[in-house]
Design a protein around this motif. Structure first.
Motif, mmCIF file in Angstrom:
data_model
loop_
_atom_site.group_PDB
_atom_site.id
_atom_site.type_symbol
_atom_site.label_atom_id
_atom_site.label_comp_id
_atom_site.label_asym_id
_atom_site.label_seq_id
_atom_site.Cartn_x
_atom_site.Cartn_y
_atom_site.Cartn_z
ATOM 1 N N ALA B 129 0.838 -0.853 0.282
ATOM 2 C CA ALA B 129 0.061 -0.107 -0.685
ATOM 3 C C ALA B 129 0.873 1.095 -0.065
ATOM 4 O O ALA B 129 0.452 2.540 -0.345
ATOM 5 C CB ALA B 129 -0.968 0.045 1.151
ATOM 6 N N ARG B 130 1.889 1.406 0.545
ATOM 7 C CA ARG B 130 2.681 2.459 0.877
ATOM 8 C C ARG B 130 3.831 2.618 -0.455
ATOM 9 O O ARG B 130 3.318 3.675 -0.571
ATOM 10 C CB ARG B 130 3.706 2.251 1.763
ATOM 11 N N ALA B 131 3.670 2.129 -1.529
ATOM 12 C CA ALA B 131 4.690 2.450 -2.497
ATOM 13 C C ALA B 131 3.100 2.199 -4.011
ATOM 14 O O ALA B 131 3.772 2.174 -4.538
ATOM 15 C CB ALA B 131 5.187 0.875 -2.554
ATOM 16 N N GLY B 137 -9.288 6.475 -9.008
ATOM 17 C CA GLY B 137 -10.673 6.399 -8.049
ATOM 18 C C GLY B 137 -12.164 4.705 -7.786
ATOM 19 O O GLY B 137 -12.858 4.746 -7.366
ATOM 20 N N THR B 138 -10.493 4.218 -7.353
ATOM 21 C CA THR B 138 -10.847 2.729 -6.956
ATOM 22 C C THR B 138 -11.928 3.022 -5.426
ATOM 23 O O THR B 138 -10.929 3.060 -4.655
ATOM 24 C CB THR B 138 -9.393 1.636 -7.594
ATOM 25 N N PRO B 139 -12.994 2.318 -5.478
ATOM 26 C CA PRO B 139 -13.319 1.840 -4.506
ATOM 27 C C PRO B 139 -12.209 1.458 -3.256
ATOM 28 O O PRO B 139 -11.893 0.022 -3.916
ATOM 29 C CB PRO B 139 -14.530 1.825 -3.939
ATOM 30 N N VAL B 140 -12.115 0.735 -2.662
ATOM 31 C CA VAL B 140 -11.235 -0.126 -1.179
ATOM 32 C C VAL B 140 -11.858 -0.115 -0.221
ATOM 33 O O VAL B 140 -12.522 0.210 0.538
ATOM 34 C CB VAL B 140 -9.775 0.978 -1.052
ATOM 35 N N VAL B 163 -4.887 3.541 0.984
ATOM 36 C CA VAL B 163 -5.832 3.582 -0.130
ATOM 37 C C VAL B 163 -5.611 4.667 -1.438
ATOM 38 O O VAL B 163 -6.127 5.233 -1.906
ATOM 39 C CB VAL B 163 -4.980 2.216 -0.658
ATOM 40 N N ALA B 164 -7.453 4.222 -0.556
ATOM 41 C CA ALA B 164 -8.506 5.055 -1.108
ATOM 42 C C ALA B 164 -8.676 6.775 -0.921
ATOM 43 O O ALA B 164 -8.954 7.697 -2.107
ATOM 44 C CB ALA B 164 -9.867 4.696 0.132
ATOM 45 N N ARG B 165 -8.072 7.181 0.072
ATOM 46 C CA ARG B 165 -7.608 8.588 0.105
ATOM 47 C C ARG B 165 -6.556 9.455 -1.627
ATOM 48 O O ARG B 165 -7.296 9.792 -2.175
ATOM 49 C CB ARG B 165 -7.089 8.844 1.257
#
Lengths: 316, 316
Positions: B129-131, B137-140, B163-165
């Motif tokens: 996630a960090r990378a 616009g993907t929902p997570v 990730v969502a942000r």
DNA sequence: CAGAGCGTCGCTCATATGAGCGACGTCTCC
DNA sequence: GGAGACGTCGCTCATATGAGCGACGCTCTG
């Protein structure tokens, strides 16, 4: 485009397709079916694979032949045959042995039962003869007289006789020195039936082997056995190389010399008439002489070693 | 046949033809014209060139991806995606970082604007996630509760939110621990509107990422935080691997456990319903767990490192 | 010297492949 | 939101290529 920003999935897919195509030998249509894509897509992936360096194709010979240098030399000078062997550049005798063996293999390959073989004298030619397998009944013609080298190995006569013995073909040889004190004696000797008969065979020679010397001390047996006057005179005439007794300038044009008239050897015109003349030079310093020889148009083939070949190609 | 008894002239010719074909990209017809031979002869020379090893084709990636291992892993387990990176096998944190970055690149590549992303908790998922770059616009959707790891980096909630942000899509997350003392509490927590809403999104998840643990000390964060009773019970039930909370035996079959009932996480059936689940295991000792996970049929993609991939493939 | 055995060559014909193109989807910039 | 730019895809059709085959030449042997 997009050089490296292809994703990992793409890379793995492309690599798999490339493997199937290049290593497993499948057709693009088969691969397309296997991976569920169109054959056009497969073709594009393969193009990508080559462009991005995913597929690397290299051409090299597992043995001692440097195929790249060989081809470059052949193309550069428009030769029929060029063979460059990659051997450590140690002493002259070792080089001569390697080049000789390679030349023997080349000759064995290109000679046919219809050929007539001419042999000029040079130490590398002698080395070649020693490595030559049995030829198919090939007649052998001596192209030059014997150079008086007390410690030397075979003379030109020995070489011709031995090759003909093993080929089972006729040996056209004669006993005469390569150089004589004056032109008159040389003319007289050429009239001798034995010598004349050998030289009558010259027009029938289809393939021949000769050495190349650079007109400098230690770079030509002919130079080393010549008189100081001859050495100087030929240098002043611009002689760069001798191709087993035929002298050429740096640009490849034959140079008529008084020395040549005192020699029992084929002349430039006779040499030019030989359809296939292979030279077997060795020793990196001979590069200028080899260039001259190849430019002369007399030579159609070469067998040599990689350092010399590179030096020859590295002209400016 | 006749492996090495081809003459030097033949070898040089073959090499030249191969160069023209493979490196210069000429067609066989063109080459045939250039060399004055039939196209059939060219084809035969090229066949020879490949058979004798004069032409060598190798496929490798200039970057860190081991395309060969990747493809083998993918083919061996029928996966959609497999990415094996070749990195020095030093410490776990470094491996996790490399695998995480590779997974991020894979995810960025395969995700489309129509996808809904699910994230289970695992340290490698957090690293991924960090990378991760900005997604379209993907929902997570959060797939599992937070594991109490005081020194740990992000919790599952943090990862999903972050990730969502960056994707700009909706974040379906909830605050709840991964494991609870008893099944009743877990059931109650699942009824919570926040949790229930997140789990309602499960059927819409199209792509997800999870970790893989081996049910041994130090090889699974779940094992390490479990009670001794749970550790023993699952071992006795034959649990080999946990896929971010879903337990499977060595042969890949899911194992129902009492522990699972005390967890806030998707179950095996819900996991199976996800079209594309990528796992990101690291650490060579996890090979048996990875095998189990890949056999389970729950997993359709993997990102890992070469030593683990090799260990997985080296089964008897 | 006849004839079998063997290898090489270049043909035919079916198939594989490449060049170029239009259709379509996506992205960007007004 | 609309117009254009751009990239990708798979089509057509001409060309390149491969499989298989018969013809030819060479070699060995009886």
């Amino acid at each position: 485009m997009a050089d490296q920003d292809r994703g990992p999935a793409q890379i793995v897919l492309t690599a798999s397709v490339a493997r199937r195509y290049y290593l497993d030998g499948r057709s693009k249509v088969e691969i397309a079916e296997e991976f569920g894509m169109s054959r056009f897509k497969v073709a594009r992936l393969l193009d990508d694979a080559r462009e991005t360096g995913l597929v690397r194709i290299e051409i090299r010979h597992p043995g001692e032949i440097d195929v790249d240098l060989s081809a470059r030399l052949r193309d550069r000078y428009g030769l029929q045959h060029a063979v460059v062997i990659d051997v450590p550049d140690d002493d002259a005798a070792s080089l001569r042995g390697h080049v000789g063996r390679a030349a023997a293999r080349l000759l064995a390959e290109i000679i046919t039962p219809q050929d007539v073989l001419g042999l000029a004298w040079a130490r590398a030619v002698s080395a070649m003869a020693r490595a030559l397998p049995a030829l198919p009944g090939t007649p052998v013609v001596q192209l030059s007289g014997a150079l008086s080298m007390p410690e030397g190995p075979d003379t030109s006569v020995d070489v011709v006789r031995e090759v003909a013995r093993r080929s089972g073909g006729a040996a056209h040889l004669f006993y005469a020195p390569l150089t004589l004190p004056d032109a008159a004696t040389a003319r007289a000797l050429r009239q001798q039936p034995e010598v004349a008969r050998a030289f009558d065979q010259l027009p029938s020679v289809t393939k021949a082997v000769a050495g190349v010397g650079l007109w400098e001390a230690g770079q030509s047996t002919l130079y080393d056995t010549a008189t100081d006057d001859d050495r100087r005179e030929l240098r002043e005439l611009g002689v760069c190389a001798d191709i087993s007794g035929v002298f050429v300038a740096g640009d490849g044009t034959p140079v008529p010399t008084e020395l040549a008239e005192r020699m029992i050897a084929l002349n430039a015109a006779q040499m030019r008439a030989i359809p296939e003349l292979v030279v077997v030079p060795y020793g990196t310093r001979k590069a200028p002489a080899v260039r001259a020889a190849l430019r002369s148009g007399l030579v159609s083939g070469i067998v040599t070693h990689s350092t010399l070949a590179r030096a020859v190609l590295d002209e400016l």
